[in-house]
Design a protein around this motif. Sequence first.
Motif, PDB file in Angstrom:
ATOM      1  N   ILE A  49      -1.273   9.619  30.480  1.00 39.84           N
ATOM      2  CA  ILE A  49      -2.189  10.336  29.572  1.00 39.84           C
ATOM      3  C   ILE A  49      -2.296  11.797  29.994  1.00 39.84           C
ATOM      4  O   ILE A  49      -2.195  12.722  29.177  1.00 39.84           O
ATOM      5  CB  ILE A  49      -3.587   9.670  29.562  1.00 39.84           C
ATOM      6  N   ASN A  50      -2.500  12.010  31.287  1.00 37.03           N
ATOM      7  CA  ASN A  50      -2.644  13.371  31.820  1.00 37.03           C
ATOM      8  C   ASN A  50      -1.376  14.190  31.601  1.00 37.03           C
ATOM      9  O   ASN A  50      -1.426  15.383  31.297  1.00 37.03           O
ATOM     10  CB  ASN A  50      -2.970  13.290  33.314  1.00 37.03           C
ATOM     11  N   PHE A  51      -0.223  13.539  31.741  1.00 38.64           N
ATOM     12  CA  PHE A  51       1.060  14.207  31.556  1.00 38.64           C
ATOM     13  C   PHE A  51       1.219  14.711  30.121  1.00 38.64           C
ATOM     14  O   PHE A  51       1.694  15.826  29.889  1.00 38.64           O
ATOM     15  CB  PHE A  51       2.190  13.234  31.910  1.00 38.64           C
ATOM     16  N   THR A  52       0.808  13.893  29.167  1.00 41.01           N
ATOM     17  CA  THR A  52       0.912  14.296  27.753  1.00 41.01           C
ATOM     18  C   THR A  52      -0.169  15.294  27.357  1.00 41.01           C
ATOM     19  O   THR A  52      -0.096  15.890  26.279  1.00 41.01           O
ATOM     20  CB  THR A  52       0.824  13.065  26.826  1.00 41.01           C
ATOM     21  N   LEU A  53      -1.143  15.495  28.255  1.00 45.35           N
ATOM     22  CA  LEU A  53      -2.154  16.533  28.033  1.00 45.35           C
ATOM     23  C   LEU A  53      -1.852  17.763  28.890  1.00 45.35           C
ATOM     24  O   LEU A  53      -2.743  18.508  29.283  1.00 45.35           O
ATOM     25  CB  LEU A  53      -3.555  15.985  28.339  1.00 45.35           C
ATOM     26  N   MET A  54      -0.566  17.958  29.162  1.00 46.13           N
ATOM     27  CA  MET A  54      -0.004  19.168  29.778  1.00 46.13           C
ATOM     28  C   MET A  54      -0.310  19.340  31.263  1.00 46.13           C
ATOM     29  O   MET A  54      -0.339  20.462  31.780  1.00 46.13           O
ATOM     30  CB  MET A  54      -0.452  20.442  29.023  1.00 46.13           C
ATOM     31  N   LYS A  55      -0.478  18.252  31.984  1.00 52.18           N
ATOM     32  CA  LYS A  55      -0.624  18.386  33.435  1.00 52.18           C
ATOM     33  C   LYS A  55       0.673  18.918  34.029  1.00 52.18           C
ATOM     34  O   LYS A  55       1.764  18.563  33.578  1.00 52.18           O
ATOM     35  CB  LYS A  55      -0.978  17.038  34.076  1.00 52.18           C
ATOM     36  N   ASP A  56       0.562  19.750  35.061  1.00 52.16           N
ATOM     37  CA  ASP A  56       1.726  20.307  35.743  1.00 52.16           C
ATOM     38  C   ASP A  56       2.577  19.168  36.310  1.00 52.16           C
ATOM     39  O   ASP A  56       2.097  18.354  37.093  1.00 52.16           O
ATOM     40  CB  ASP A  56       1.252  21.232  36.868  1.00 52.16           C
ATOM     41  N   PHE A  57       3.841  19.146  35.902  1.00 51.79           N
ATOM     42  CA  PHE A  57       4.733  18.054  36.311  1.00 51.79           C
ATOM     43  C   PHE A  57       4.890  17.975  37.827  1.00 51.79           C
ATOM     44  O   PHE A  57       4.965  16.884  38.396  1.00 51.79           O
ATOM     45  CB  PHE A  57       6.109  18.246  35.649  1.00 51.79           C
ATOM     46  N   LYS A  58       4.933  19.120  38.483  1.00 54.70           N
ATOM     47  CA  LYS A  58       5.142  19.124  39.930  1.00 54.70           C
ATOM     48  C   LYS A  58       3.995  18.445  40.673  1.00 54.70           C
ATOM     49  O   LYS A  58       4.173  17.959  41.782  1.00 54.70           O
ATOM     50  CB  LYS A  58       5.304  20.561  40.429  1.00 54.70           C
ATOM     51  N   ARG A  59       2.822  18.431  40.072  1.00 49.06           N
ATOM     52  CA  ARG A  59       1.661  17.801  40.708  1.00 49.06           C
ATOM     53  C   ARG A  59       1.419  16.393  40.166  1.00 49.06           C
ATOM     54  O   ARG A  59       0.404  15.760  40.471  1.00 49.06           O
ATOM     55  CB  ARG A  59       0.417  18.669  40.483  1.00 49.06           C
TER      56      ARG A  59
END
Length: 571
Positions: A49-59
């Motif tokens: 969910i967080n990834f699709t809400l633009m969380k920084d991939f590296k983190r």
Amino acid sequence: MIKINKLYSEPFSFEPVEFKSGINLILGEKDITSNKTNGVGKSLLIEFINFTLMKDFKRSRLAKIPTKDFSHEIKICLDFNIDNNNIICKRSIIEESSPTLYVNGIKKTFSSIEDATKFLTLLMFKNDKISVHPSFRSMLGPLIRDERSEFKSIIDCYDTKSRVPADYTPHLYLFGININLYREIKGLQKTILDLSTAKKKLKEDIESITGKKLANARAEVNDLDFQLKKIKKEMDMLEGDKTFDMIRDEVSSYEDQLDVLRNKRTIIKAEINKINLLVGDNYIDDREVIELYNNLRAGLGDNIGKELSEVIRFKRKIDDFQRTLIDSRKETLSLEIEELDLYISEIVKNLHSKTSILKQSGQLRNIKVLFLAYEKKLEELSQLSMFIKKYDDYELKSKVSKAEKSSKTLELDLSISNQKSTISEFQETIFSIHEYVMENRKCSFDISVSDKKEVLNFDLRIFDDGSHSNEREKVFFYDIALLLTHDTFIRHPKILIHDNIFDVDHDTLIKSLNYLSEKSSCLEDVQYILTLNSDKISAIDKDDLKLDIDLHRRATLTKSNRFLGRSYQEK
């Protein structure tokens, strides 16, 4: 308002999960294959969910999933709403920096996460025309807390290992406190720190030049200034003469003549030294010649002895003539040297008279040395003066910045005071939650300005806080109170996700879940997503539990029914 509708993948890779308004439970449960409820994918689901809400991939934990266990080309999709806008985000690991958004059916492709985040920020705060707001991701920080933050702080919501600086902007926004003032103070803090670093470097340079402490460097400047004035006075004595330019030219001419004459004298002396090597008896001895011939040819020497004597007499005449010439040349060269010495002495005397001025001590100073001394002292004074002036400029700017920071801090303090009613209402919400769960009101909450780096202090204290479980409960109180307090609710994005926050004792867990049940009607207009291990709720606890687990269940994950359908080892 943000509302999540559905999480799925293209092509199919995991079971879709649909969400509703109100309370949403992601459960980890036992099954016949295992009594363990950890490692079934609850946290990974939240991370998707967080990834699709633009969380920084590296983190993101997605960066640690091996390709063989989850193809990096699979698009992770999230259907969600921001106010009345329906958005579908499609983002894959292989193209993590180029997400695609379908906004009300219209496709929008972005070349960077920053651009997508800016777009979502504008969409999220488009109705807020007055107040300054955080960015989309900054706002989501305390609303989707990273499990690896360990819920140690109500402000620090990211992985403890990432050491992300504390960001108060989303919290200030929710309380209606001026964000600009906070940002300006943070900027002034950086300016003051930079000036302090620059001052330290200049201090080291000044002390390196003078060999003295900074406190004594100004005295060094005064001494250099005095020396310069003294030298300048001596120069003015000469420069005041109308013949200054003529004297300077004569000095240059004399110095050139001296160079030529001294070179010529050196050459003549070298020639005399060669002549001196010829001084002495250089005649041929008669007997030596006769003996030489006797040794070469028996008897030949006696027969030619007479003729050799005549040759030797002739040779002596030549030697005498040659010596006469050499002596004459030597005498001529010696006279030239005497003349050169006299000429050089005269030029030196003239140069001395032209290039010296009488000092008070009675000593003579060469004008060239005078100029060099002046230039050297001037260079030292200029460099040291420049450093000290720059140091003073930095010191002044630092004082101005500190004064401005104090002024902005006072304004921020007034802005907090202006939200006294909001803070008081929030305090009352905290007290009521605390009374329900802890069965007392031994708690407090306050917002104040701090002189420390963080600028602000959000101080929430609860009964017996400090322990691992009670610090987590403190975060739960704070986050839920933001949704249940009217003045913070109206600014709230209306979404809250807690991943494994309830690592607390059974009594606190049951009372916290019961409080959610009590307030479920108040939470109908928001979305609260909670991951929970069902083994934390015993059969006895279920008799006391008021929250309907099945009603709010959105996904059940077990060891045989993992989120990704497989077990994997993170890279």
